[in-house]
Design a protein around this motif. Structure first.
Motif, PDB file in Angstrom:
ATOM      1  N   THR A 148     -50.531  13.881  33.718  1.00 26.71           N
ATOM      2  CA  THR A 148     -51.142  13.741  32.123  1.00 26.71           C
ATOM      3  C   THR A 148     -51.238  13.083  30.989  1.00 26.71           C
ATOM      4  N   ASP A 149     -50.210  13.339  30.744  1.00 28.99           N
ATOM      5  CA  ASP A 149     -49.434  12.071  29.253  1.00 28.99           C
ATOM      6  C   ASP A 149     -49.503  11.073  30.076  1.00 28.99           C
ATOM      7  N   ASN A 150     -49.311  10.439  31.088  1.00 34.51           N
ATOM      8  CA  ASN A 150     -49.239   9.338  31.694  1.00 34.51           C
ATOM      9  C   ASN A 150     -50.741   8.820  32.651  1.00 34.51           C
ATOM     10  N   GLU A 151     -51.748   9.177  32.619  1.00 31.91           N
ATOM     11  CA  GLU A 151     -52.945   8.386  33.851  1.00 31.91           C
ATOM     12  C   GLU A 151     -53.748   9.498  33.423  1.00 31.91           C
ATOM     13  N   ALA A 152     -55.417   9.301  33.591  1.00 32.99           N
ATOM     14  CA  ALA A 152     -56.101   9.431  32.832  1.00 32.99           C
ATOM     15  C   ALA A 152     -56.991  10.393  34.123  1.00 32.99           C
ATOM     16  N   ILE A 153     -56.062  11.334  34.196  1.00 25.45           N
ATOM     17  CA  ILE A 153     -56.574  12.536  35.003  1.00 25.45           C
ATOM     18  C   ILE A 153     -56.396  13.794  34.144  1.00 25.45           C
ATOM     19  N   SER A 154     -57.598  14.668  34.347  1.00 27.76           N
ATOM     20  CA  SER A 154     -57.535  15.934  33.841  1.00 27.76           C
ATOM     21  C   SER A 154     -56.908  16.788  34.285  1.00 27.76           C
ATOM     22  N   THR A 155     -56.925  18.052  34.055  1.00 28.64           N
ATOM     23  CA  THR A 155     -55.925  18.986  34.070  1.00 28.64           C
ATOM     24  C   THR A 155     -55.859  19.341  35.416  1.00 28.64           C
ATOM     25  N   GLU A 156     -57.462  19.760  35.869  1.00 28.85           N
ATOM     26  CA  GLU A 156     -57.678  20.119  36.913  1.00 28.85           C
ATOM     27  C   GLU A 156     -57.161  19.134  38.027  1.00 28.85           C
ATOM     28  N   GLY A 157     -57.415  18.103  38.263  1.00 28.52           N
ATOM     29  CA  GLY A 157     -56.807  16.754  39.320  1.00 28.52           C
ATOM     30  C   GLY A 157     -55.811  16.782  38.826  1.00 28.52           C
ATOM     31  N   ALA A 158     -54.761  16.505  37.320  1.00 31.04           N
ATOM     32  CA  ALA A 158     -53.397  17.064  37.878  1.00 31.04           C
ATOM     33  C   ALA A 158     -53.039  17.979  38.678  1.00 31.04           C
ATOM     34  N   THR A 159     -53.998  19.710  38.451  1.00 32.33           N
ATOM     35  CA  THR A 159     -52.843  20.478  38.749  1.00 32.33           C
ATOM     36  C   THR A 159     -53.041  20.570  40.572  1.00 32.33           C
ATOM     37  N   ALA A 160     -54.027  20.193  41.196  1.00 32.87           N
ATOM     38  CA  ALA A 160     -53.813  19.896  42.728  1.00 32.87           C
ATOM     39  C   ALA A 160     -53.586  18.913  43.156  1.00 32.87           C
ATOM     40  N   GLU A 161     -53.362  17.840  41.826  1.00 30.35           N
ATOM     41  CA  GLU A 161     -51.937  17.035  42.697  1.00 30.35           C
ATOM     42  C   GLU A 161     -50.593  17.170  43.351  1.00 30.35           C
ATOM     43  N   ILE A 162     -50.049  17.779  41.802  1.00 31.16           N
ATOM     44  CA  ILE A 162     -48.809  18.544  41.950  1.00 31.16           C
ATOM     45  C   ILE A 162     -48.018  19.823  42.580  1.00 31.16           C
ATOM     46  N   GLU A 163     -49.332  20.557  43.266  1.00 31.22           N
ATOM     47  CA  GLU A 163     -49.219  21.365  43.859  1.00 31.22           C
ATOM     48  C   GLU A 163     -49.159  20.678  45.186  1.00 31.22           C
ATOM     49  N   ARG A 164     -50.446  19.147  45.684  1.00 33.58           N
ATOM     50  CA  ARG A 164     -50.267  19.353  47.011  1.00 33.58           C
ATOM     51  C   ARG A 164     -49.168  18.266  47.014  1.00 33.58           C
ATOM     52  N   TYR A 165     -48.005  18.033  46.136  1.00 32.26           N
ATOM     53  CA  TYR A 165     -46.904  18.320  46.105  1.00 32.26           C
ATOM     54  C   TYR A 165     -45.711  18.718  46.160  1.00 32.26           C
ATOM     55  N   MET A 166     -46.121  19.716  46.408  1.00 28.39           N
ATOM     56  CA  MET A 166     -45.289  20.493  46.008  1.00 28.39           C
ATOM     57  C   MET A 166     -45.366  21.287  47.574  1.00 28.39           C
ATOM     58  N   GLY A 167     -46.240  21.431  48.319  1.00 30.18           N
ATOM     59  CA  GLY A 167     -46.826  21.344  49.155  1.00 30.18           C
ATOM     60  C   GLY A 167     -46.060  20.862  50.450  1.00 30.18           C
ATOM     61  N   ILE A 168     -46.278  19.346  50.137  1.00 28.74           N
ATOM     62  CA  ILE A 168     -46.086  18.407  51.493  1.00 28.74           C
ATOM     63  C   ILE A 168     -44.948  17.450  50.609  1.00 28.74           C
ATOM     64  N   PRO A 169     -43.898  17.695  50.352  1.00 25.42           N
ATOM     65  CA  PRO A 169     -43.072  16.796  49.785  1.00 25.42           C
ATOM     66  C   PRO A 169     -42.339  15.283  50.577  1.00 25.42           C
ATOM     67  N   ALA A 170     -42.599  14.613  49.880  1.00 23.67           N
ATOM     68  CA  ALA A 170     -42.117  13.038  50.106  1.00 23.67           C
ATOM     69  C   ALA A 170     -43.260  12.416  50.575  1.00 23.67           C
ATOM     70  N   GLN A 171     -44.360  13.644  50.463  1.00 18.71           N
ATOM     71  CA  GLN A 171     -45.702  12.122  51.335  1.00 18.71           C
ATOM     72  C   GLN A 171     -46.038  11.503  50.565  1.00 18.71           C
ATOM     73  N   ALA A 172     -46.067  11.879  49.419  1.00 18.13           N
ATOM     74  CA  ALA A 172     -46.475  10.493  48.278  1.00 18.13           C
ATOM     75  C   ALA A 172     -45.329   9.795  48.091  1.00 18.13           C
ATOM     76  N   LEU A 173     -44.640  10.017  48.468  1.00 14.26           N
ATOM     77  CA  LEU A 173     -43.400   8.322  48.028  1.00 14.26           C
ATOM     78  C   LEU A 173     -43.959   7.187  48.679  1.00 14.26           C
ATOM     79  N   GLY A 174     -44.342   7.561  49.606  1.00 11.56           N
ATOM     80  CA  GLY A 174     -44.803   6.186  50.898  1.00 11.56           C
ATOM     81  C   GLY A 174     -45.688   5.436  50.075  1.00 11.56           C
ATOM     82  N   TYR A 175     -46.542   5.665  49.414  1.00 10.08           N
ATOM     83  CA  TYR A 175     -47.472   4.571  49.264  1.00 10.08           C
ATOM     84  C   TYR A 175     -47.565   3.541  48.357  1.00 10.08           C
ATOM     85  N   LYS A 176     -46.398   3.733  47.082  1.00 11.35           N
ATOM     86  CA  LYS A 176     -46.120   2.951  46.331  1.00 11.35           C
ATOM     87  C   LYS A 176     -44.699   2.098  46.492  1.00 11.35           C
TER      88      LYS A 176
END
Length: 592
Positions: free
Chosen positions: A511-539
């Protein structure tokens, strides 16, 4: 994109190859082709849900108990046997297509076998990737499972019946994991419980699994309709509802008490090595977690500089975080009254870019394309996603948009970049063109590598200005926000799983670095917690494609044609990045 071939509780997508072409060693290539086709066919039997999603209906009645020890042993033998078979072939004697097949198949088999060192079956599903959620999608009658013939209905009845056995094994594996400290974080479990409970209804007619009964074809006879109605009501009452109740009760009454308060994989026994493996698997590189982390820090700083320039260009007085808050909360950025207006706005994006799209892509898919609202039962925890169409074109590619409250849907969330990524020319072009190309080996038609597939889609976001989009500074800011989002992922995913960053610290960093709601950031972070490293492929993938484009533009000069570059990127299907780069360099050398 929802990776429709990546299901929790199911193992990695079964890839395969069927050779076409000529070779100096015809017998060698013919044997190699036969071996790969056998691998493909054996794989579909082991992963029948993936077969359903690619439009192969032969195994639509099967639901393997893929968390069982019997299945895991069979899966291990399957990979080891085909790796042994692969060793019988001299790569140099194969033609170009077969050499690509050889490289991808070996990479896949090696990674699958290495992955068996880690007990992924002890974490059979989570709040994002879960067979219980996929079963709901399939059973609703609006997804890949067909409901057009009596046999279709009979197939699904058998698949539903097997769900109870799968669930019992999942509970058993959760218990095994709890006994050795391999458990999900509590923050994820509390999200899973209501997902299971929402499927527990008082009568069969209230279940989404009853929807196919309501949609029975008029061509069915009265007797067929009566039989199907009775059988489905019985299955929902005696299998589906009790199974979801059993899963929900276990998670709530037992597993939640044993779930961990930590956020990262390294908190579990062997978790650090496991995560390093997942980084290599998901990026298809040999990058270490630390290398990925450092790249993320550099990208966050670079994109932040561009964001500040856009903020200043619109005359906003205040820092970047204040600008984010302004975009998130000002009502002028939330103009919609109902879901249809939002879906129409996405179609408008599509229409506006068509003239420029034709200049950049001279090969376009034949597969139909649709924009749909995400189903209510999964919308709360879903992201916008693309579900691929079938190879025969009978099932369209679908861009799903979750809309919980249309009046709060914000245009600065990056609608244009989202469409470029999930829909056109992102996932819809890449996946559909690959599936439609029958000259490709099957493993390239139906396989996927996270870094390539998501890298392509993120690269497509960078094409916005060339496509006539991002004219509005707030939409451009949304696009930068999406790019920042992928850069932030490199930082928080690695930090969560290797540097003891907590869920709360990761949410704050986001939330400090992008325009995302706390709720949206929570869902994203919890995604990375449950599916490690998958989000690294994009960039990782997008940076490689952009790096190669820039290199070839300089190298080829006037000979560089963007449409030809895009054709070359897409024409051979999904590849590990190392194989992809070598292929692209050979293409550039041939242009010279």
């Amino acid at each position: 994109m929802k990776k429709t071939l990546l299901f929790a509780g199911c193992f990695a997508t079964i890839l395969a190859c069927k050779q076409k072409g000529t070779s100096n060693n015809v017998a060698e290539n013919k044997a190699f082709s036969a071996m790969c086709e056998n691998y493909y066919q054996d794989g579909l039997k082991m992963d029948p849900i993936s077969a359903t999603f690619i439009g192969d209906e032969r195994y639509n009645d099967l639901l393997p108990n893929d968390g069982s020890q019997e299945f895991i042993k069979k899966y291990k033998a399957y990979n080891e046997n085909y790796l042994d078979s692969l060793k019988k072939y001299d790569r140099k004697s194969l033609n170009h297509n077969d050499q690509l097949s050889f490289d991808v198949l070996k990479d896949k088999l090696d990674m699958n076998i290495e992955g068996l060192k880690y007990h992924s079956e002890y974490l059979p599903f989570n709040q994002m990737f879960a067979l219980p959620l996929t079963i709901g999608q399939l059973g609703s009658g609006t997804s890949a499972q067909p409901f057009k013939t009596v046999k279709n209905y009979e197939d699904w009845l058998k698949r539903m019946s097997a769900f109870s056995v799968w669930a019992d094994t999942a509970i058993g594996n959760f218990k095994k994991g709890a006994a050795v400290g391999i458990v999900l974080p509590k923050a994820l479990v509390v999200k899973m419980i209501p997902q299971m409970e929402s499927m527990v209804v008082t009568t069969p007619e209230k279940s989404l699994f009853y929807d196919p009964v309501k949609l029975m074809p008029a061509s069915f006879s009265a007797a067929e309709k009566q039989k199907i109605t009775s059988e489905y009501s019985n299955a929902i009452t005696n299998v589906i509802i009790p199974t979801y109740k059993k899963l929900g009760d276990y998670l709530k009454n037992e597993y939640l008490l044993k779930a961990r308060t930590t956020s990262g994989w390294s908190a579990m026994p062997g978790g650090a090595d496991w995560y390093a493996y997942l980084v290599r698997q998901q990026t298809t590189t040999n990058k270490t977690p630390e290398e990925v982390y450092q790249t993320g820090l550099k990208e966050v700083a670079r994109i932040k500089g561009i964001m500040n320039s856009v903020k200043n260009s619109v005359g906003f007085k205040g820092d970047l975080k204040a600008f984010f808050e302004y975009m998130k909360t000002d009502k002028k950025f939330m103009p919609y009254k109902n879901p249809k207006e939002i879906l129409d706005a996405f179609e408008n994006i599509h229409q506006r870019m068509i003239p420029n799209l034709k200049k950049m892509f001279d090969h376009v898919p034949k597969t139909p394309f649709e924009i749909r609202q995400t189903e209510a039962f999964r919308a709360a925890s879903a992201s916008a996603e693309y579900n691929q169409g079938s190879a025969d074109g009978k099932r369209p590619g679908i861009f799903y948009v979750p809309i919980l409250d249309a009046t709060k849907f914000n245009i600065t969330s990056g609608m244009e970049s989202l469409f470029l990524h999930e829909a056109i020319p992102g996932h819809h072009y890449q996946i559909s063109l690959t599936q439609e190309n029958t000259s490709l080996p099957n493993f390239r038609r139906f396989g996927m590598h996270n870094a390539y597939v998501e890298g392509w889609a993120l690269y497509c976001e960078s094409l916005g200005k060339e496509l006539g989009l991002y004219q509005d500074p707030y939409q451009y800011m949304g696009a930068l926000g999406d790019e920042m989002h992928r850069a932030v992922r490199l930082v928080v995913d690695v930090a969560i799983h290797t540097k003891n960053m907590t869920r709360e610290e990761a949410i704050k960093y986001m939330t400090d670095n992008e325009a995302i709601s706390t709720e949206g950031a929570t869902a994203e972070i919890e995604r990375y917690m449950g599916i490690p490293a998958q989000a690294l492929g994009y960039k990782t993938g997008a940076m490689k494609i952009r790096e190669l484009r820039t290199k070839y533009e300089k190298q080829l000069g006037a000979k560089f044609k963007l449409a030809e570059f895009h054709n070359e990127v897409l024409k051979d299907g999904s590849l590990p990045l190392s194989v992809f780069e070598t292929k692209m360099d050979n293409w550039a050398a041939s242009v010279i």
